[in-house]
Design a protein around this motif. Structure first.
Motif, short mmCIF file in Angstrom:
data_model
loop_
_atom_site.label_atom_id
_atom_site.label_comp_id
_atom_site.label_asym_id
_atom_site.label_seq_id
_atom_site.Cartn_x
_atom_site.Cartn_y
_atom_site.Cartn_z
N ARG A 100 0.85 -1.18 0.00
CA ARG A 100 0.00 0.00 0.00
C ARG A 100 0.89 1.23 0.00
NH1 ARG A 100 -2.48 -1.15 4.23
NH2 ARG A 100 -1.34 0.15 5.73
N VAL A 101 0.60 2.17 -0.88
CA VAL A 101 1.37 3.40 -0.96
C VAL A 101 0.41 4.58 -1.03
CG1 VAL A 101 1.52 3.32 -3.48
CG2 VAL A 101 3.23 4.61 -2.17
N SER A 102 0.76 5.68 -0.40
CA SER A 102 -0.09 6.87 -0.43
C SER A 102 0.77 8.12 -0.45
CB SER A 102 -1.03 6.90 0.76
OG SER A 102 -0.33 6.99 1.98
N VAL A 103 0.22 9.15 -1.04
CA VAL A 103 0.88 10.45 -1.12
C VAL A 103 -0.10 11.50 -0.61
CG1 VAL A 103 1.97 12.17 -2.61
CG2 VAL A 103 2.28 9.73 -3.08
N THR A 104 0.37 12.39 0.26
CA THR A 104 -0.47 13.44 0.82
C THR A 104 0.12 14.80 0.45
OG1 THR A 104 -1.03 12.02 2.70
CG2 THR A 104 -1.54 14.36 2.89
N ALA A 105 -0.67 15.62 -0.22
CA ALA A 105 -0.28 17.01 -0.49
C ALA A 105 -0.66 17.85 0.72
CB ALA A 105 -0.97 17.52 -1.75
N LEU A 106 0.31 18.57 1.29
CA LEU A 106 0.11 19.27 2.54
C LEU A 106 0.21 20.78 2.36
CD1 LEU A 106 2.26 17.07 4.95
CD2 LEU A 106 -0.24 17.19 4.87
N GLU A 107 -0.64 21.49 3.09
CA GLU A 107 -0.53 22.93 3.26
C GLU A 107 -0.31 23.19 4.74
OE1 GLU A 107 -3.00 27.08 2.46
OE2 GLU A 107 -3.56 25.23 1.43
N ALA A 108 0.84 23.75 5.08
CA ALA A 108 1.23 23.91 6.47
C ALA A 108 0.90 25.31 6.97
CB ALA A 108 2.73 23.64 6.64
N SER A 109 0.53 25.39 8.25
CA SER A 109 0.14 26.67 8.83
C SER A 109 1.03 27.09 10.00
CB SER A 109 -1.32 26.61 9.31
OG SER A 109 -1.48 25.56 10.27
N PHE A 155 4.66 17.78 0.62
CA PHE A 155 3.99 16.48 0.52
C PHE A 155 4.73 15.47 1.38
CE2 PHE A 155 7.32 16.33 -2.62
CZ PHE A 155 7.79 15.03 -2.56
N THR A 156 4.06 14.36 1.62
CA THR A 156 4.67 13.25 2.34
C THR A 156 4.17 11.94 1.75
OG1 THR A 156 5.01 12.26 4.53
CG2 THR A 156 2.85 13.20 4.09
N THR A 157 4.97 10.90 1.86
CA THR A 157 4.62 9.59 1.32
C THR A 157 4.64 8.55 2.43
OG1 THR A 157 6.92 9.12 0.74
CG2 THR A 157 5.55 10.14 -0.94
N ASP A 158 3.69 7.61 2.35
CA ASP A 158 3.61 6.48 3.28
C ASP A 158 3.68 5.19 2.48
OD1 ASP A 158 3.19 8.37 5.26
OD2 ASP A 158 1.02 8.16 5.22
N LEU A 159 4.26 4.16 3.09
CA LEU A 159 4.40 2.86 2.43
C LEU A 159 4.15 1.76 3.43
CD1 LEU A 159 5.31 1.08 -0.03
CD2 LEU A 159 7.64 1.27 0.89
N GLN A 173 5.16 -0.82 8.17
CA GLN A 173 4.61 0.47 7.79
C GLN A 173 5.68 1.54 7.96
OE1 GLN A 173 0.68 1.51 9.41
NE2 GLN A 173 0.60 -0.55 10.30
N LEU A 174 5.80 2.40 6.96
CA LEU A 174 6.72 3.53 7.01
C LEU A 174 5.93 4.79 6.69
CD1 LEU A 174 9.74 1.96 5.06
CD2 LEU A 174 9.43 2.10 7.55
N GLN A 175 5.71 5.61 7.70
CA GLN A 175 4.97 6.86 7.54
C GLN A 175 5.95 8.01 7.44
OE1 GLN A 175 2.08 7.18 10.70
NE2 GLN A 175 1.27 5.14 10.34
N ASP A 176 5.65 8.96 6.55
CA ASP A 176 6.57 10.08 6.26
C ASP A 176 7.91 9.55 5.77
OD1 ASP A 176 4.64 11.95 7.12
OD2 ASP A 176 5.29 11.71 9.20
N LEU A 177 7.83 8.52 4.93
CA LEU A 177 9.05 7.90 4.41
C LEU A 177 9.90 8.91 3.65
CD1 LEU A 177 10.81 5.43 3.76
CD2 LEU A 177 9.27 4.96 1.83
N TYR A 178 9.26 9.65 2.76
CA TYR A 178 9.92 10.79 2.12
C TYR A 178 8.96 11.96 2.20
CZ TYR A 178 12.13 13.90 -1.21
OH TYR A 178 12.72 15.00 -1.78
N ASN A 179 9.46 13.08 2.68
CA ASN A 179 8.58 14.22 2.87
C ASN A 179 9.37 15.51 2.81
OD1 ASN A 179 9.16 15.29 5.86
ND2 ASN A 179 9.28 13.03 5.89
N ARG A 180 8.65 16.60 2.58
CA ARG A 180 9.26 17.92 2.63
C ARG A 180 8.17 18.98 2.67
NH1 ARG A 180 11.62 18.48 -3.56
NH2 ARG A 180 10.27 20.24 -4.11
N ILE A 181 8.43 20.03 3.41
CA ILE A 181 7.58 21.21 3.45
C ILE A 181 8.45 22.39 3.08
CG2 ILE A 181 6.10 22.70 4.84
CD1 ILE A 181 4.88 20.00 4.44
N THR A 222 11.81 18.97 7.02
CA THR A 222 11.52 17.55 6.90
C THR A 222 11.01 17.02 8.24
OG1 THR A 222 13.82 16.96 7.41
CG2 THR A 222 13.23 17.18 5.09
N ILE A 223 10.20 15.98 8.17
CA ILE A 223 9.54 15.40 9.33
C ILE A 223 10.18 14.05 9.63
CG2 ILE A 223 7.30 14.72 10.29
CD1 ILE A 223 6.10 16.35 7.87
#
Length: 316
Positions: A100-109, A155-159, A173-181, A222-223
């Motif tokens: 399972r793979v997912s990508v989240t587009a993030l807007e940070a506040s 964005f951040t990716t989970d696998l 499970q790897l959450q925030d495997l690759y991410n950047r803001i 990075t997270i």
């Protein structure tokens, strides 16, 4: 130190420990076939420190005399508040292997990212020292810097990969495997505090001089990655045996537990060996709802660790 006291009055002296953290997620989503789309809000906070810094803060909060001699100071913060939309895909092979793979587009506040290091010294009623600061933020908690709020997007990716069979289930499970803001024109303050020849009587009180620079510049945050490896040995008629290994912030935690999936509510009882946290969970057979509660002390005012998770699903 209990969570309630860490976030409150610090009436008791801190014990062992070098970090405080919380990971919070609120997600709403829908599945169609192998695809998932959803909306998420998140708040991540991790504070690292040494014991001397925690003791220094405790003495300051309670107007106690400074500890005599050199006091090494270390404080590091990584914090993020963001929201965004997630899209994911899951596939399962006939062999029982799934991914399972997912990508989240993030807007940070909101964010904090920085470090304070140095050495302070107390001699009688005199308190002196120096410390280096490197600090980026959307709210200046140290020097009350006024500025226009920066914008952060990324964005951040989970696998997740694993195997599920009649005898055992294995999953990683790897959450925030690759991410950047990426923050546009984010405030950056760096320089040196100098408290030499400051006369402070009977208590720890810092009124330092600060020399340094303030800039508005682009910054990529990075997270820290969160990892979870799970192994479940299925039993026929008895309790399944589970072992979970968590990785976060260079720390490993181990949870052993029993799952009674043939009992109504599918109760689970686990124990985390490092933080000494009990984990209790219940849920239905079809994955429509699940509730989990974890603590190291049933009196939550005294708890050093707390886990709360709830999931609700609907099918049509």
């Amino acid at each position: 130190m209990p969570i309630s006291e860490f976030a409150g009055d610090w009436k008791n002296a801190p014990g062992a420990g070098d970090s405080t953290w919380t990971r919070n997620r609120l997600e709403l989503g829908a599945n169609y076939g192998n695809w998932t789309v959803g909306y998420t809000q998140r708040f991540d906070y991790r504070l690292e420190y040494n014991r001397d810094t925690a003791d220094l803060y405790y003495r300051n909060e309670n107007n106690l005399p400074a500890r005599q001699g050199d006091v090494p100071v270390f404080l590091r913060i990584d914090q993020l508040r963001a929201q965004g939309f997630k899209i994911g895909y899951r596939h399962r092979w006939q062999s029982g292997i799934f991914a399972r793979v997912s990508v989240t587009a993030l807007e940070a506040s909101d964010f904090q990212a920085g470090q304070l290091t140095g050495t302070l010294n107390a001699e009688g009623d005199f308190f002196s020292g120096t410390a280096d600061l490197d600090y980026r933020y959307t709210e200046d908690l140290l020097l009350e810097h006024q500025f226009d709020m920066p914008q952060g997007r990324g964005f951040t990716t989970d696998l997740a990969v694993g195997y599920s069979g009649s005898e055992r289930t294995i999953q990683i499970q790897l959450q925030d495997l690759y991410n950047r803001i990426d923050w546009e024109l984010a405030p950056h303050t760096y320089g040196k505090f100098d408290t030499i020849d400051r006369d402070v009587e009977d208590k720890v009180q810092l009124n330092p001089l600060f020399s340094g620079k303030r800039l508005l510049e682009d910054f990529r945050q990075t997270i820290p990655m969160y990892g979870l490896a799970s192994y479940t040995e299925h039993a026929r008629g008895g309790a399944d045996v589970k072992l979970d290994v968590e990785y976060y912030g260079n720390d490993l935690r181990y949870t052993t537990g029993l799952l009674w999936d043939h009992v109504p509510g599918n109760p689970y009882l686990g124990y985390e060996l490092v933080d000494r946290q009990w984990l209790l969970s219940v849920g239905d057979d079809n994955g429509i709802w699940k509730l989990q509660l974890g603590f190291d002390d049933p009196d939550l005012e005294k708890a050093h660790s707390l886990t709360i998770a709830m999931a609700v699903a609907a099918y049509w």
